[in-house]
Design a protein around this motif. Structure first.
Motif, PDB file in Angstrom:
ATOM      1  N   THR A 156    -141.557  64.757  19.099  1.00  0.00           N
ATOM      2  CA  THR A 156    -141.871  64.955  20.521  1.00  0.00           C
ATOM      3  C   THR A 156    -141.016  66.070  21.119  1.00  0.00           C
ATOM      4  N   ALA A 157    -139.767  66.186  20.697  1.00  0.00           N
ATOM      5  CA  ALA A 157    -138.928  67.280  21.187  1.00  0.00           C
ATOM      6  C   ALA A 157    -139.485  68.623  20.714  1.00  0.00           C
ATOM      7  N   TRP A 158    -139.947  68.682  19.476  1.00  0.00           N
ATOM      8  CA  TRP A 158    -140.529  69.913  18.950  1.00  0.00           C
ATOM      9  C   TRP A 158    -141.809  70.267  19.709  1.00  0.00           C
TER      10      TRP A 158
ATOM     11  N   VAL B 194    -130.956  70.224  17.430  1.00  0.00           N
ATOM     12  CA  VAL B 194    -131.231  71.644  17.637  1.00  0.00           C
ATOM     13  C   VAL B 194    -132.216  71.849  18.781  1.00  0.00           C
ATOM     14  N   VAL B 195    -133.326  71.127  18.761  1.00  0.00           N
ATOM     15  CA  VAL B 195    -134.344  71.338  19.781  1.00  0.00           C
ATOM     16  C   VAL B 195    -133.854  70.894  21.156  1.00  0.00           C
ATOM     17  N   ARG B 196    -133.133  69.787  21.236  1.00  0.00           N
ATOM     18  CA  ARG B 196    -132.578  69.387  22.531  1.00  0.00           C
ATOM     19  C   ARG B 196    -131.599  70.419  23.055  1.00  0.00           C
TER      20      ARG B 196
ATOM     21  N   TRP C 165    -135.994  58.509  14.790  1.00  0.00           N
ATOM     22  CA  TRP C 165    -135.578  59.913  14.704  1.00  0.00           C
ATOM     23  C   TRP C 165    -136.791  60.812  14.552  1.00  0.00           C
ATOM     24  N   ALA C 166    -137.741  60.410  13.721  1.00  0.00           N
ATOM     25  CA  ALA C 166    -138.934  61.231  13.516  1.00  0.00           C
ATOM     26  C   ALA C 166    -139.751  61.338  14.799  1.00  0.00           C
TER      27      ALA C 166
ATOM     28  N   TYR D 104    -144.590  73.637  23.789  1.00  0.00           N
ATOM     29  CA  TYR D 104    -145.256  73.701  25.100  1.00  0.00           C
ATOM     30  C   TYR D 104    -144.445  74.575  26.056  1.00  0.00           C
ATOM     31  N   PHE D 105    -143.132  74.376  26.095  1.00  0.00           N
ATOM     32  CA  PHE D 105    -142.257  75.129  26.986  1.00  0.00           C
ATOM     33  C   PHE D 105    -142.277  76.610  26.632  1.00  0.00           C
TER      34      PHE D 105
END
Length: 96
Positions: A78-80, A21-23, A72-73, A85-86
């Protein structure tokens, strides 16, 4: 053996969903480089973390299954964090 492996990895399926989802959101927002970078780091983690965990005698071969979830965690978190940040950066840019 397979049932126990599925039980171990099932704890981390939420993280796997978060990765996708985040990617996808980051790609949609135009931050596709991070999604690529995060994917490369995930693949690198899939090779390194199992070696570290299986070296611990108490974990043994089950470290392979635990490493899947741990990677995965790490990738999901890190993606979250990048998304947060974005999102914050976009809010600051819009206020200017």
């Amino acid at each position: 053996m397979g049932a126990k492996a599925l039980k171990i990895t099932s704890f981390f399926y939420v993280m796997l969903g978060m990765i996708y989802v985040v990617r996808g959101v980051l790609n949609g927002l135009g931050d596709s480089f991070f999604a690529l970078f995060n994917g490369i780091v995930e693949v690198f983690g899939r090779f390194t973390v199992p070696f570290m965990l299986t070296a611990i005698p108490a974990i043994g071969l089950w470290g392979i299954w635990w490493s899947v979830g741990i990677v995965w965690a790490i990738s999901g978190i890190t993606a979250w964090m990048r998304y947060r940040y974005f999102k914050k950066r976009m809010a600051i840019d819009q206020s200017l």
